[in-house]
Design a protein around this motif. Structure first.
Motif, PDB file in Angstrom:
ATOM      1  N   HIS B  27     -32.618  84.247 -60.192  1.00 31.64           N
ATOM      2  CA  HIS B  27     -33.644  84.899 -59.373  1.00 31.64           C
ATOM      3  C   HIS B  27     -33.270  86.334 -59.012  1.00 31.64           C
ATOM      4  N   GLY B  31     -35.479  89.404 -59.908  1.00 37.57           N
ATOM      5  CA  GLY B  31     -35.943  90.282 -58.842  1.00 37.57           C
ATOM      6  C   GLY B  31     -35.639  91.741 -59.156  1.00 37.57           C
ATOM      7  N   TYR B  34     -37.957  92.986 -61.815  1.00 39.12           N
ATOM      8  CA  TYR B  34     -39.262  93.269 -61.211  1.00 39.12           C
ATOM      9  C   TYR B  34     -39.241  94.652 -60.563  1.00 39.12           C
ATOM     10  N   ASN B  94     -38.348  87.716 -54.848  1.00 39.68           N
ATOM     11  CA  ASN B  94     -37.522  86.984 -55.795  1.00 39.68           C
ATOM     12  C   ASN B  94     -36.054  87.107 -55.467  1.00 39.68           C
ATOM     13  N   MET B 106     -34.509  79.927 -57.168  1.00 45.63           N
ATOM     14  CA  MET B 106     -35.879  79.511 -56.899  1.00 45.63           C
ATOM     15  C   MET B 106     -36.062  78.064 -57.351  1.00 45.63           C
ATOM     16  N   ASN B 112     -40.229  81.269 -62.896  1.00 39.82           N
ATOM     17  CA  ASN B 112     -39.937  82.550 -62.299  1.00 39.82           C
ATOM     18  C   ASN B 112     -39.779  83.623 -63.382  1.00 39.82           C
ATOM     19  N   TYR B 116     -42.160  87.062 -64.351  1.00 39.57           N
ATOM     20  CA  TYR B 116     -41.748  88.440 -64.616  1.00 39.57           C
ATOM     21  C   TYR B 116     -42.248  88.908 -65.973  1.00 39.57           C
ATOM     22  N   GLY B 175     -45.908  83.077 -59.573  1.00 38.39           N
ATOM     23  CA  GLY B 175     -44.883  83.536 -58.636  1.00 38.39           C
ATOM     24  C   GLY B 175     -45.128  82.978 -57.247  1.00 38.39           C
ATOM     25  N   ASN B 178     -44.306  79.360 -56.894  1.00 38.91           N
ATOM     26  CA  ASN B 178     -42.849  79.225 -56.883  1.00 38.91           C
ATOM     27  C   ASN B 178     -42.265  79.535 -55.494  1.00 38.91           C
ATOM     28  N   PHE B 179     -42.745  80.613 -54.881  1.00 38.47           N
ATOM     29  CA  PHE B 179     -42.247  80.963 -53.538  1.00 38.47           C
ATOM     30  C   PHE B 179     -42.568  79.852 -52.541  1.00 38.47           C
TER      31      PHE B 179
END
Lengths: 325, 546
Positions: B27, B31, B34, B94, B106, B112, B116, B175, B178-179
């Motif tokens: 992650h 992140g 991203y 992320n 995650m 995830n 991206y 996304g 997932n969060f």
């Protein structure tokens, strides 16, 4: 008071005074701190509402930004160690209730002000003989239909001090009718009929332009409202409008792309295009559009086509040319 | 415990310097990718903005052609919303969500990575639109039909635009799911809802909003695509369709989108302010619940974008009231943030500068919003530069200032080095001055009657003055951004940035408990969480023991 502090203070006072003076001058000249000077009752009332909201929001602005500045100054580190903790306060219910309730009250007051002003803005005042005009937004000009059937392009002629009721339409894309000094906007939406009104309080010319992005020449879609005496208005709609129609159509609808003399621009040169003098061919392309050309005249009457043809024939067409345009 | 497939089928090529990033399911790496990708897109969107400002600097300017102005305008809006602000916040989320809640990763690492790569693909498709037959899309980021229909926007630019947004929607939606799953299921022992970092509150709310609002956009885009390439006429009035329907569908997504772009930033501010004030956040519950309130009401305000559509006055009134109601929870946040600074020990490192700048500018954007909510006033200022000024105070002065604060704050955790403070302060002050020069005069331009989205104007006088000031301001912001680029270059490429300890800012939340940067599975152990400030608890505990 030590000299340094006094100097700083003097500097701050000068800065504040300069800012205030500049803002004051700009506001007095309406440098854009309020909507434009209103010349119609609805626009007046919008400005009143604006001023009242401005007072409330300015007070909130000063309090919030002021508190921010004071706290920044007062609670800055000043050599304390990084790890030194501030006061470990987790909240204060009474304070939090206060700053929830006060905004609610302020917003309620603003809401009440808006609803108080609203009828005078959205409803036209009762009038014995309001002037009813249809406004059509087109790519990329405005067309006005007067009660007697005459039409004009981009220039709307109205009598001063009379209620004008506008029916706003579009046949291609969304446009938005807006003359700032005469009130708010209303979208011209295909498939939908919208209404607005104004009552110009002084003779003169008011400027505006399309406010909803409508394509390539959105910026060129400008309109004028010419408010004159009742007699002048009557003369205009009964004879002048018809005599100017061909020119107005060419300059409003055609010249945007083809140039004022038909010399070409974004669109091709017309001055030597034989299509310009063929009544059916011209009507066809004006009504239906071409490869890149929008159907500018999709709502035009036969009289309008004739007017355009005559103007094009007499003023624009320079004879067929073998060398091409 | 999740079993990693690469442990079962080891493949050496996956450990290469580049390949390891391409196949990563970590992650933190996702992140970072991203954030870096969004920063690259930010350059593209920024260049578009500078081009527009250059075109508008003086009257009757012809630097750009009409067509390219409209293309650049469409590109700027679409890029900044869909390729910069939303994904950069997804990047922060992320990186931070598992670290802040004390999780290893995650809930769905593969999903995830999928999010991206869909984001990157969506961006590439949008850039591909520049090469479409018939030119780039130029109907604006809101793309109202009929202008965006085949008749008025022939060629494939608009289709690329629709495809890009579809792909980005899928990215954001996966996304968000997932969060939600991660936050609900994977919090550290002891981390009850009321002990979650406020950033986590913001992300869970942002995710719910994405799940609720994005399908409306997908539906609207699908209908538009069918109108263009199928034989439907959902939005074609001549065949019985409704233009206003598109406005409703688009803004039902479009307004929550604003909060999608700002709620996570609220969360960042709520993390940064207490740490640099050396205090707990003032009114934790009020801030958490006001986040939820904002999200709820944001779903009920969409038609305030449509006050000039000619809706019935009753409907306008409803949407005015609901829009004003949002000001209350937003105000609560601002007051609570300021109260957090009260009697603190304010350490003016770069992150706090950006956070305080955020509060000052966002307040301005919020207050100008009240004018827009009062619909008769909106009839005057709607679709003018006043609105442009308003939402840039919200989305640049708000979201982007918060994002920069977040970058300076979490950079050491992400990369193990601290960004340079001196350059950071230059970056901040140049951006602050440039920002206000650019956007403050735009309020005045709007009130003077300058509509949005116009290619040029012929008015001299104040129009010219304000436009010129605005363009100069954008140039100053550019210098600020170059300083930022120099800062990144110095810190990371030249490796001159100071090495960061685990907890350079003396933070409160769990991400500072692990190393900078954290190891692949984040933590060896996670302490039992006893409050919303587990690290402070730990520090006090250690101090008591010694």
């Amino acid at each position: 008071m030590p000299v340094r502090v006094r100097r700083k203070l003097a500097f701050a006072v000068v800065v504040v005074l300069t800012v205030l003076a500049t803002a004051g001058i700009a506001a007095a000249a309406n440098g854009g701190f309020t909507p434009e000077f209103a010349h119609s009752p609805n626009a007046h009332r919008i400005n009143t509402a604006y001023w009242i909201v401005l007072v409330f929001t300015s007070v909130i602005f000063v309090i919030v930004e002021g508190a921010l500045v004071v706290f920044i100054w007062k609670y800055r580190r000043r050599g304390r160690p990084r790890t030194a903790e501030g006061s470990q306060v987790h909240g204060n219910t009474r304070l939090e209730v206060i700053w929830t309730v006060i905004p609610v009250v302020i917003l309620a007051v603003i809401g009440i002000v808006v609803f108080y002003e609203l009828p005078g803005i959205s409803n036209a005042p009762a009038a014995a003989n309001p002037i009813r005009i249809t406004v059509e937004g087109h790519q990329f000009y405005w067309q006005f239909d007067y009660p007697n059937g005459s039409r004009s392009i981009n220039d709307l002629h109205v009598p001063v001090d009379q209620v004008v009721l506008l029916t706003v339409k579009s046949y291609d894309v969304v446009h938005s009718w807006w003359i700032p000094q005469l009130g708010g906007k209303i979208q011209a939406i295909p498939g939908r009929t919208n209404h607005t009104w104004f009552k110009a309080d002084r003779a003169g010319t008011y400027y505006g332009q399309c406010a909803e992005f409508c394509g390539l020449y959105h910026e060129a879609m400008r309109a004028r409202v010419i408010a004159s005496t009742d007699a002048d208005y009557r003369t205009y709609v009964s004879s002048t409008a018809a005599s100017e129609l061909g020119r107005a159509e060419f300059q409003g609808a055609c010249a945007t792309c083809h140039g004022m003399q038909g010399q070409g621009g974004y669109g091709p040169n017309l001055a030597h295009d034989p299509l310009l003098i063929q009544p059916s061919g011209l009507a066809n392309i004006v009504r239906n559009g071409g490869v890149k050309m929008p159907p500018v005249g999709d709502s035009w009457t036969k009289a309008q086509m004739t007017a355009l043809l005559q103007y094009a024939k007499s003023q624009i067409y320079k004879g067929a040319s073998t060398s091409g345009g | 415990m999740a079993v990693r497939s690469d442990a079962v089928y080891p493949a050496t090529w996956k450990s290469g310097r580049v390949a390891s990033w391409l196949v990563t399911l970590d992650h933190k790496r996702i992140g970072i990718m991203y954030i870096c990708t969004a920063l690259v897109f930010f350059c593209g969107g920024g260049i578009a903005a500078l081009l527009m400002r250059a075109q508008l600097a003086t009257p009757n300017e012809t630097l750009l052609t009409k067509n390219s102005y409209n293309e650049v305008m469409t590109f700027h809006g679409t890029t900044m919303i869909f390729l910069v602000v939303v994904p950069i916040l997804a990047g922060f989320a992320n990186f931070l969500v598992p670290l802040m809640i004390g999780a290893r990763d995650m809930a769905f690492p593969r999903l995830n990575a999928f999010s991206y790569w869909m984001f990157l693909l969506g961006g590439i498709v949008l850039y591909g639109a520049w090469f479409a037959s018939g030119g780039a899309p130029r109907a604006g980021w809101w793309s109202y039909p009929p202008l965006s229909e085949n008749q008025f926007s022939p060629g494939h630019g608009q289709d690329y635009w629709i495809l890009a947004l579809h792909i980005l929607t899928i990215s954001s939606l996966t996304g968000a799911i997932n969060f939600l799953v991660t936050i609900i299921n994977m919090r550290a022992r002891g981390m009850t809802w009321m002990r979650m970092p406020l950033f986590i509150w913001a992300i869970i709310t942002y995710s719910v909003l994405l799940v609720v609002a994005l399908p409306a956009l997908s539906a609207g885009l699908t209908m538009l695509l069918l109108d263009r390439r199928g034989l439907t006429h959902f939005f074609l009035p001549a065949q019985g369709g409704s233009q206003v329907l598109y406005q409703h569908v688009f803004w039902f997504f479009g307004h929550p989108e604003v909060y999608i772009m700002v709620l996570p930033v609220f969360g960042m501010i709520s993390e940064i302010l207490p740490v640099f004030s050396r205090k707990p956040i003032f009114g934790y519950k009020a801030i958490a619940f006001s986040t939820l309130a904002i999200a709820f009401f944001s779903l009920l305000v969409w038609a305030h974008h449509m006050f000039t559509t000619g809706l019935p006055v009753g409907l306008d009134s409803f949407f005015m009231i609901s829009s004003m109601v949002i000001a209350v929870p937003t105000g609560i946040k601002i007051f609570n943030w300021i109260a957090t600074m009260w009697r603190g020990n304010l350490i003016f490192d770069t992150p706090l500068l950006w956070a305080v700048g955020f509060i000052a500018l966002f307040t301005m954007g919020g207050l100008s919003g009240i004018f827009l909510a009062a619909f008769p006033i909106d009839w005057q200022v709607n679709d003018t530069y006043y609105v442009v000024a308003h939402f840039h105070y919200v989305l640049f002065g708000g979201s982007m200032f918060g994002v920069f604060g977040g970058l300076y704050y979490w950079w050491p955790k992400m990369f193990g080095r601290l960004l340079d403070e001196r350059l950071g302060k230059w970056h901040f002050w140049l951006t602050l001055v440039g920002f206000n020069l650019t956007f403050l005069p735009q309020h005045m331009l709007g009130l003077l009657g300058m509509p949005r989205r116009i290619y040029t104007y012929s008015h001299g006088g104040l129009w010219e003055t304000y436009n010129l000031i605005s363009t100069i301001g954008s140039g100053i912001m550019l210098i600020g951004m170059l300083v930022f680029a120099a800062n990144i270059y110095r810190t990371q490429i030249l490796r001159l940035g100071k090495r960061a300890p685990n907890d350079p800012w003396v933070g409160d939340t769990l991400e500072w408990y692990t190393t900078s940067p954290p190891p692949p599975e984040n933590f060896d152990t996670v302490p039992y969480v006893t409050s919303a400030r587990p690290l402070r608890d730990l520090r006090r505990h250690l101090a008591e023991e010694t």
